[in-house]
Enzyme design. Structure first.
Site, PDB file in Angstrom:
ATOM      1  N   CYS A 110     -14.028   1.834  21.920  1.00 31.34           N
ATOM      2  CA  CYS A 110     -14.674   0.787  21.296  1.00 31.34           C
ATOM      3  C   CYS A 110     -16.214   0.977  21.657  1.00 31.34           C
ATOM      4  O   CYS A 110     -17.280   0.419  21.021  1.00 31.34           O
ATOM      5  CB  CYS A 110     -13.980  -0.501  21.654  1.00 31.34           C
ATOM      6  N   HIS A 140       1.241  -4.187   5.889  1.00 30.71           N
ATOM      7  CA  HIS A 140      -0.077  -4.054   6.850  1.00 30.71           C
ATOM      8  C   HIS A 140      -1.328  -4.549   5.872  1.00 30.71           C
ATOM      9  O   HIS A 140      -2.752  -4.355   6.506  1.00 30.71           O
ATOM     10  CB  HIS A 140      -0.223  -2.666   7.182  1.00 30.71           C
ATOM     11  N   GLU A 141      -1.280  -5.167   4.710  1.00 34.45           N
ATOM     12  CA  GLU A 141      -2.395  -5.380   3.878  1.00 34.45           C
ATOM     13  C   GLU A 141      -2.351  -6.913   3.683  1.00 34.45           C
ATOM     14  O   GLU A 141      -2.111  -7.323   2.300  1.00 34.45           O
ATOM     15  CB  GLU A 141      -2.209  -4.621   2.636  1.00 34.45           C
ATOM     16  N   CYS A 145     -12.430  -0.745  25.417  1.00 35.94           N
ATOM     17  CA  CYS A 145     -11.823   0.633  25.734  1.00 35.94           C
ATOM     18  C   CYS A 145     -12.875   1.691  25.450  1.00 35.94           C
ATOM     19  O   CYS A 145     -13.942   1.433  24.598  1.00 35.94           O
ATOM     20  CB  CYS A 145     -10.737   1.097  24.793  1.00 35.94           C
ATOM     21  N   ARG A 169      -2.561   1.459  21.284  1.00 32.82           N
ATOM     22  CA  ARG A 169      -2.136   2.498  20.387  1.00 32.82           C
ATOM     23  C   ARG A 169      -0.741   2.979  20.621  1.00 32.82           C
ATOM     24  O   ARG A 169      -0.068   3.012  19.675  1.00 32.82           O
ATOM     25  CB  ARG A 169      -3.024   3.561  20.459  1.00 32.82           C
ATOM     26  N   ARG A 227      -2.362  -2.344  -7.266  1.00 29.53           N
ATOM     27  CA  ARG A 227      -1.880  -3.050  -6.154  1.00 29.53           C
ATOM     28  C   ARG A 227      -1.156  -4.391  -6.527  1.00 29.53           C
ATOM     29  O   ARG A 227      -1.463  -5.017  -7.669  1.00 29.53           O
ATOM     30  CB  ARG A 227      -2.861  -3.718  -5.474  1.00 29.53           C
ATOM     31  N   CYS A 286       0.854  -1.192  -0.168  1.00 27.76           N
ATOM     32  CA  CYS A 286      -0.024   0.047   0.146  1.00 27.76           C
ATOM     33  C   CYS A 286       0.982   1.331  -0.079  1.00 27.76           C
ATOM     34  O   CYS A 286       2.137   1.280   0.447  1.00 27.76           O
ATOM     35  CB  CYS A 286      -0.872  -0.082   1.113  1.00 27.76           C
ATOM     36  N   HIS A 287       0.256   2.296  -0.561  1.00 27.63           N
ATOM     37  CA  HIS A 287       1.027   3.494  -0.558  1.00 27.63           C
ATOM     38  C   HIS A 287       1.548   3.930   1.135  1.00 27.63           C
ATOM     39  O   HIS A 287       2.421   4.659   0.961  1.00 27.63           O
ATOM     40  CB  HIS A 287       0.278   4.824  -1.100  1.00 27.63           C
ATOM     41  N   THR A 288       0.833   3.705   1.968  1.00 25.12           N
ATOM     42  CA  THR A 288       1.132   3.893   3.518  1.00 25.12           C
ATOM     43  C   THR A 288       2.530   3.143   3.604  1.00 25.12           C
ATOM     44  O   THR A 288       3.373   4.016   4.437  1.00 25.12           O
ATOM     45  CB  THR A 288       0.142   3.492   4.176  1.00 25.12           C
ATOM     46  N   CYS A 322     -10.835  -4.100  20.640  1.00 24.19           N
ATOM     47  CA  CYS A 322     -10.781  -4.750  21.709  1.00 24.19           C
ATOM     48  C   CYS A 322     -12.098  -4.798  22.329  1.00 24.19           C
ATOM     49  O   CYS A 322     -12.230  -5.749  23.459  1.00 24.19           O
ATOM     50  CB  CYS A 322      -9.678  -4.065  22.731  1.00 24.19           C
ATOM     51  N   CYS A 379      -9.945   1.733  17.922  1.00 26.24           N
ATOM     52  CA  CYS A 379      -9.754   1.218  19.194  1.00 26.24           C
ATOM     53  C   CYS A 379      -8.389   1.871  19.634  1.00 26.24           C
ATOM     54  O   CYS A 379      -7.208   1.941  18.921  1.00 26.24           O
ATOM     55  CB  CYS A 379      -9.622  -0.297  19.054  1.00 26.24           C
ATOM     56  N   CYS A 387      -6.528  -3.605   3.906  1.00 28.59           N
ATOM     57  CA  CYS A 387      -6.296  -2.038   3.910  1.00 28.59           C
ATOM     58  C   CYS A 387      -7.165  -1.328   2.977  1.00 28.59           C
ATOM     59  O   CYS A 387      -8.327  -0.799   3.080  1.00 28.59           O
ATOM     60  CB  CYS A 387      -4.883  -1.623   3.880  1.00 28.59           C
TER      61      CYS A 387
HETATM   62  N1  LIG Z   1      -6.891   6.827   5.914  1.00 32.04           N
HETATM   63  C1  LIG Z   1      -6.533   5.585   5.813  1.00 32.04           C
HETATM   64  O1  LIG Z   1      -7.053   4.608   6.457  1.00 32.04           O
HETATM   65  C2  LIG Z   1      -5.787   5.220   4.623  1.00 32.04           C
HETATM   66  C3  LIG Z   1      -5.455   3.781   4.403  1.00 32.04           C
HETATM   67  C4  LIG Z   1      -4.847   3.371   3.381  1.00 32.04           C
HETATM   68  C5  LIG Z   1      -4.134   4.408   2.616  1.00 32.04           C
HETATM   69  N2  LIG Z   1      -4.141   5.771   2.973  1.00 32.04           N
HETATM   70  C6  LIG Z   1      -3.704   6.637   1.992  1.00 32.04           C
HETATM   71  O2  LIG Z   1      -4.409   6.940   0.923  1.00 32.04           O
HETATM   72  C7  LIG Z   1      -3.507   7.411   0.074  1.00 32.04           C
HETATM   73  C8  LIG Z   1      -3.582   6.783  -1.318  1.00 32.04           C
HETATM   74  O3  LIG Z   1      -3.380   5.385  -1.142  1.00 32.04           O
HETATM   75  P1  LIG Z   1      -3.016   4.450  -2.482  1.00 32.04           P
HETATM   76  O4  LIG Z   1      -2.567   3.410  -1.963  1.00 32.04           O
HETATM   77  O5  LIG Z   1      -4.299   4.631  -3.356  1.00 32.04           O
HETATM   78  O6  LIG Z   1      -2.053   5.388  -3.397  1.00 32.04           O
HETATM   79  P2  LIG Z   1      -1.390   5.217  -4.747  1.00 32.04           P
HETATM   80  O7  LIG Z   1      -0.255   5.827  -4.855  1.00 32.04           O
HETATM   81  O8  LIG Z   1      -1.868   4.014  -5.486  1.00 32.04           O
HETATM   82  O9  LIG Z   1      -2.652   6.383  -5.520  1.00 32.04           O
HETATM   83  C9  LIG Z   1      -2.446   7.834  -5.408  1.00 32.04           C
HETATM   84  C10 LIG Z   1      -3.000   8.193  -6.896  1.00 32.04           C
HETATM   85  O10 LIG Z   1      -3.003   9.351  -6.771  1.00 32.04           O
HETATM   86  C11 LIG Z   1      -2.750  10.338  -8.238  1.00 32.04           C
HETATM   87  N3  LIG Z   1      -2.233  11.730  -7.841  1.00 32.04           N
HETATM   88  C12 LIG Z   1      -0.964  12.036  -7.308  1.00 32.04           C
HETATM   89  N4  LIG Z   1      -1.004  13.546  -7.251  1.00 32.04           N
HETATM   90  C13 LIG Z   1      -2.086  13.982  -7.528  1.00 32.04           C
HETATM   91  C14 LIG Z   1      -2.615  15.291  -7.862  1.00 32.04           C
HETATM   92  N5  LIG Z   1      -2.067  16.330  -7.479  1.00 32.04           N
HETATM   93  N6  LIG Z   1      -4.167  15.445  -8.291  1.00 32.04           N
HETATM   94  C15 LIG Z   1      -4.671  14.255  -8.867  1.00 32.04           C
HETATM   95  N7  LIG Z   1      -4.055  12.835  -8.556  1.00 32.04           N
HETATM   96  C16 LIG Z   1      -3.240  12.818  -8.263  1.00 32.04           C
HETATM   97  C17 LIG Z   1      -1.614   9.164  -8.462  1.00 32.04           C
HETATM   98  O11 LIG Z   1      -1.590   9.485  -9.870  1.00 32.04           O
HETATM   99  C18 LIG Z   1      -2.155   7.911  -8.128  1.00 32.04           C
HETATM  100  O12 LIG Z   1      -3.090   7.524  -9.164  1.00 32.04           O
HETATM  101  C19 LIG Z   1      -2.023   7.382   0.441  1.00 32.04           C
HETATM  102  O13 LIG Z   1      -1.707   8.846   1.085  1.00 32.04           O
HETATM  103  C20 LIG Z   1      -2.042   6.543   1.724  1.00 32.04           C
HETATM  104  O14 LIG Z   1      -1.212   6.521   2.498  1.00 32.04           O
HETATM  105  C21 LIG Z   1      -5.109   6.035   4.113  1.00 32.04           C
HETATM  106 ZN   LIG Z   2      -2.680   0.962   3.595  1.00 33.79          ZN
HETATM  107 ZN   LIG Z   3     -10.975  -0.799  21.961  1.00 34.64          ZN
END
Ligand SMILES: NC(=O)c1ccc[n+]([C@@H]2O[C@H](COP(=O)([O-])OP(=O)(O)OC[C@H]3O[C@@H](n4cnc5c(N)ncnc54)[C@H](O)[C@@H]3O)[C@@H](O)[C@H]2O)c1
Ligand SMILES: [Zn+2]
Ligand SMILES: [Zn+2]
Length: 376
Positions: free
Chosen positions: A103, A67-68, A100, A115, A369, A45-47, A97, A111, A174
């Site tokens: 939860c 994490h995925e 907490c 943390r 992915r 994942c991007h994270t 859990c 949760c 994820c």
């Molecule tokens: N909140 C959560 O629970 C959670 C969970 C997973 C991932 N995330 C976050 O979500 C985000 C996306 O993750 P992903 O795996 O889909 O990433 P990814 O890199 O696969 O996709 C990002 C997309 O954004 C596009 N992009 C980049 N800059 C841009 C702009 N200025 N305008 C338009 N499009 C643009 C890219 O071309 C790409 O297609 C990341 O920041 C990740 O860390 C958050």
């Molecule tokens: Zn993720």
């Molecule tokens: Zn909890």
């Protein structure tokens, strides 16, 4: 039978910006309340890339990222009752859990039970189960799915249907759940609504699936990489636009296209400037914008307060607001019932040895992915 230390193949992150290296890691047996899992497959994942880049304030090295994932319980520690050896599970970076304040609130999936230690790369007792020649290696997001064997707290595991293909449902750990859940739990999109999705990676495309399932009337997909548009359309996007094609701001473009703005927008990139656009393309009086993307350390969002005074709402969503242990198994069932597909997302599969290629493909915008198969 008591479990003993296992040797495991793992991709280790030694420091910010450095490629992962494949190592043989010692994985200690699970302690009380913990479970050791053999990971069968894991998405990238991007994270993971974000933490590896060094922009993550919580990033700690050396660590095992990932994490995925999805896997099978190998052994359980003392007192573990909710899973047993052989159960199929999805690791949860947001545990549940059930006891907490968070939860029990009925208002959040965040949760807080473990943390503090999770954020430090440790198990709840303050130690790590991974080591190489005695040198401790840290956990990541409480999951560390880039190791074939990993240890997790029992509260960080969702037990799923054993028939589900682990090489696909790992994405529910994820990306896909995050996107679909943000639509149904956080935004609560209704039939006929107009939706804008910024960023068409795994997260944004999952938002599109969720919006299409919710019956959204118009789904506007925005990305600067037009190669993402074809799949976005296939999954339900009605309009695909590239901000670079316009002289004016993308929010102005969307407001004009939609007679005043969208009901819901989703930021799925992690760019604070795009977060502003996503808020400002919302309809006056009721439009809501959901931040899903994770921005770098120290960055801040801004807009004129008048945007909120006149009825727009800014909110955020983590893991799609989904409570992992009680609700994630339902997502697996819905997938098994054919309500949505996951194979569209899996543009590449590879062995753990090639994991750095998965990061390259992501950075080059060539993958949605990549799924790592441990048996490859
Ligand atoms: N909140 C959560 O629970 C959670 C969970 C997973 C991932 N995330 C976050 O979500 C985000 C996306 O993750 P992903 O795996 O889909 O990433 P990814 O890199 O696969 O996709 C990002 C997309 O954004 C596009 N992009 C980049 N800059 C841009 C702009 N200025 N305008 C338009 N499009 C643009 C890219 O071309 C790409 O297609 C990341 O920041 C990740 O860390 C958050
Ligand atoms: Zn993720
Ligand atoms: Zn909890």
């Amino acid at each position: 039978m008591t479990a003993s230390v296992l040797k495991s193949r793992a991709a280790v992150a030694w420091g910010a910006g450095k490629p992962l290296t494949i190592e043989t890691v010692d994985v200690a047996p699970p302690k009380a309340g913990e479970v050791r899992v053999r990971i069968v497959a894991t998405g990238v994942c991007h994270t993971d890339a974000f933490t590896l880049s060094g922009d993550d304030p919580e990033g700690i090295f050396p660590a095992i990222l990932g994490h995925e994932g999805a896997g099978i319980v190998e052994s359980v520690g003392e007192g573990v009752t909710s899973v047993q050896v052989g159960d199929h599970v999805i690791p949860l970076y947001t545990p549940e859990c059930g006891e907490c304040k968070f939860c029990k609130s009925g208002k959040t999936n965040l949760c807080q039970k473990i943390r503090e230690t999770q954020g430090k790369g440790l198990m709840p007792d303050g130690t790590t189960r991974f080591s190489i020649d005695g040198q401790p290696i840290y956990h990541y997001m409480g999951t560390s799915t880039f190791s074939e064997y990993t240890v997790l707290p029992e509260i960080s595991l969702a037990k799923i249907n054993p028939e589900a293909p682990l090489e696909e449902v790992c994405l529910l750990g994820c990306g896909v759940t995050t996107g679909m859940g943000a639509v149904s739990n956080t935004a609560k999109v209704e039939p006929g609504d107009t939706v804008a999705v910024f960023g068409l990676g795994g997260i944004g495309l999952s938002v599109i699936i969720g919006a299409a399932m919710a019956g959204a009337g118009r789904i506007i997909a925005i990305d600067i990489n037009e190669s993402k548009f074809e799949l976005a359309r296939k999954l339900g996007a009605t309009d695909c636009i590239n901000p670079k094609d316009y002289d004016k701001s993308i929010q102005e473009v969307i407001v004009e296209m939609t007679d005043g703005g969208v009901e819901y927008s989703f930021e799925c990139i992690g760019n604070v400037h795009v977060m502003r656009s996503a808020l400002e393309c919302c309809h006056k009086g009721w439009g809501e914008s959901v931040i899903i993307g994770v921005a770098g350390a120290g960055q801040e969002i801004s807009t004129r307060p008048f945007q909120l005074v006149t009825g727009r709402v800014w909110r955020g969503s983590a893991f799609g607001g989904v409570k992992g242990r009680s609700q994630l198994p339902e997502y697996v069932e819905r997938y098994m019932n054919g309500e949505f597909k996951l194979d569209d997302f899996i543009t590449h599969t590879m062995s753990l040895d090639d994991i750095n290629d998965a990061f390259d493909l992501m950075h080059e915008g060539k993958s949605i992915r990549t799924v790592i198969h441990y048996n490859k």
